[in-house]
Write a protein that holds these residues in place. Structure first.
Motif, PDB file in Angstrom:
ATOM      1  N   THR A   1       0.809  -1.219   0.000  1.00 46.44           N
ATOM      2  CA  THR A   1       0.000   0.000   0.000  1.00 46.44           C
ATOM      3  C   THR A   1       0.843   1.270   0.000  1.00 46.44           C
ATOM      4  O   THR A   1       2.024   1.272   0.336  1.00 46.44           O
ATOM      5  CB  THR A   1      -0.932   0.040   1.233  1.00 46.44           C
ATOM      6  OG1 THR A   1      -0.140   0.087   2.424  1.00 46.44           O
ATOM      7  CG2 THR A   1      -1.856  -1.156   1.270  1.00 46.44           C
TER       8      THR A   1
ATOM      9  N   SER B   1     -10.826   2.395  -5.203  1.00 47.96           N
ATOM     10  CA  SER B   1      -9.566   2.095  -4.515  1.00 47.96           C
ATOM     11  C   SER B   1      -9.701   0.761  -3.792  1.00 47.96           C
ATOM     12  O   SER B   1     -10.787   0.343  -3.400  1.00 47.96           O
ATOM     13  CB  SER B   1      -9.213   3.216  -3.533  1.00 47.96           C
ATOM     14  OG  SER B   1     -10.223   3.356  -2.560  1.00 47.96           O
TER      15      SER B   1
ATOM     16  N   HIS C   1      -2.925   3.952   2.667  1.00 44.88           N
ATOM     17  CA  HIS C   1      -3.341   2.560   2.895  1.00 44.88           C
ATOM     18  C   HIS C   1      -4.173   1.991   1.744  1.00 44.88           C
ATOM     19  O   HIS C   1      -4.995   1.108   1.938  1.00 44.88           O
ATOM     20  CB  HIS C   1      -4.081   2.406   4.232  1.00 44.88           C
ATOM     21  CG  HIS C   1      -3.268   2.869   5.395  1.00 44.88           C
ATOM     22  ND1 HIS C   1      -2.140   2.214   5.832  1.00 44.88           N
ATOM     23  CD2 HIS C   1      -3.404   3.956   6.196  1.00 44.88           C
ATOM     24  CE1 HIS C   1      -1.622   2.863   6.853  1.00 44.88           C
ATOM     25  NE2 HIS C   1      -2.359   3.927   7.092  1.00 44.88           N
ATOM     26  N   ASN C   2      -3.946   2.519   0.544  1.00 41.49           N
ATOM     27  CA  ASN C   2      -4.555   1.994  -0.681  1.00 41.49           C
ATOM     28  C   ASN C   2      -3.521   1.144  -1.418  1.00 41.49           C
ATOM     29  O   ASN C   2      -2.331   1.465  -1.403  1.00 41.49           O
ATOM     30  CB  ASN C   2      -5.002   3.128  -1.613  1.00 41.49           C
ATOM     31  CG  ASN C   2      -6.150   3.917  -1.050  1.00 41.49           C
ATOM     32  OD1 ASN C   2      -7.015   3.395  -0.364  1.00 41.49           O
ATOM     33  ND2 ASN C   2      -6.154   5.216  -1.320  1.00 41.49           N
TER      34      ASN C   2
ATOM     35  N   ASN D   1     -13.920  -6.785   0.908  1.00 44.76           N
ATOM     36  CA  ASN D   1     -13.634  -6.549   2.309  1.00 44.76           C
ATOM     37  C   ASN D   1     -14.436  -7.595   3.074  1.00 44.76           C
ATOM     38  O   ASN D   1     -15.657  -7.489   3.181  1.00 44.76           O
ATOM     39  CB  ASN D   1     -14.028  -5.133   2.729  1.00 44.76           C
ATOM     40  CG  ASN D   1     -13.685  -4.869   4.170  1.00 44.76           C
ATOM     41  OD1 ASN D   1     -14.344  -5.388   5.069  1.00 44.76           O
ATOM     42  ND2 ASN D   1     -12.654  -4.068   4.387  1.00 44.76           N
TER      43      ASN D   1
ATOM     44  N   LYS E   1      -8.276  -1.276  -0.546  1.00 45.27           N
ATOM     45  CA  LYS E   1      -7.733  -0.906   0.761  1.00 45.27           C
ATOM     46  C   LYS E   1      -6.894  -2.013   1.389  1.00 45.27           C
ATOM     47  O   LYS E   1      -7.037  -3.189   1.062  1.00 45.27           O
ATOM     48  CB  LYS E   1      -8.888  -0.564   1.719  1.00 45.27           C
ATOM     49  CG  LYS E   1      -9.798   0.555   1.253  1.00 45.27           C
ATOM     50  CD  LYS E   1      -9.094   1.868   1.337  1.00 45.27           C
ATOM     51  CE  LYS E   1     -10.040   3.027   1.036  1.00 45.27           C
ATOM     52  NZ  LYS E   1      -9.345   4.267   0.912  1.00 45.27           N
TER      53      LYS E   1
END
Length: 174
Positions: free
Chosen positions: A22, A66, A26-27, A97, A68
């Motif tokens: 990342t 994006s 934090h991408n 996620n 994460k």
């Protein structure tokens, strides 16, 4: 040489986005995703060709959402058309996620690979026989995408792009 179907080249690759993948927000870094996409596409092309393949081109890759830290990236790849010594591979990229049970499509792209022998010389690839309606649509559009790639790469004159010209000009005379 026996022809193949798109499902024979279908490849699914999963990666977990870790801190080293990342940026400071934090991408997932775009370069890391392109690297993973190249690997998934190469595996798909190798399944089709049963040969070593090298990346010849990458079409426009737009980042729609994006990805994460902690997301699971799923990359699906399959050959959409075979030409004389090259294959076009379509990729779809999903970000999931797991704790929030959300999944979004992040990217799609087309990569082109050329089959080579042990000396690096190009070699013929098996033809592709599309089966599903989606396969047939992707197959039909592949020649136009190829002509556009060749024009942008300076390997084809726009006047020679018959498939692209057919989109914009009719054969009817006034």
């Amino acid at each position: 040489m026996k022809s193949r179907t798109p499902k024979e080249s279908h490849t699914i690759m999963n990666e977990l986005v870790l801190p080293n993948d990342t940026n400071t927000l934090h991408n997932l870094m775009g370069g890391r995703l392109l690297h993973w996409m190249d690997i998934a596409a190469a595996i798909s092309a190798q399944k089709h060709c049963n040969r070593i393949v090298v990346t010849a081109s990458v079409d426009n890759v737009s980042f729609k959402h994006s990805i994460k830290l902690g997301d699971v990236v799923t990359i699906e790849a399959k050959v959409t058309r075979a030409f004389t010594t090259s294959v076009e591979v379509r990729l779809d990229v999903w970000a999931q996620n797991i704790p929030s049970a959300t999944k979004v499509k992040s990217n799609e792209a087309y990569y082109t690979f050329v089959a080579v022998d042990q000396s690096g010389r190009t070699i013929p690839v098996p033809s592709l026989e599309p089966e599903t309606e989606e396969d047939k649509l992707l197959y039909a559009g592949a020649l136009r995408r190829r002509q556009l790639r060749l024009i942008l790469g300076g390997k084809m004159k726009p006047d020679d792009a018959t498939e692209l010209k057919a989109l914009f000009f009719s054969d009817q005379k006034d």
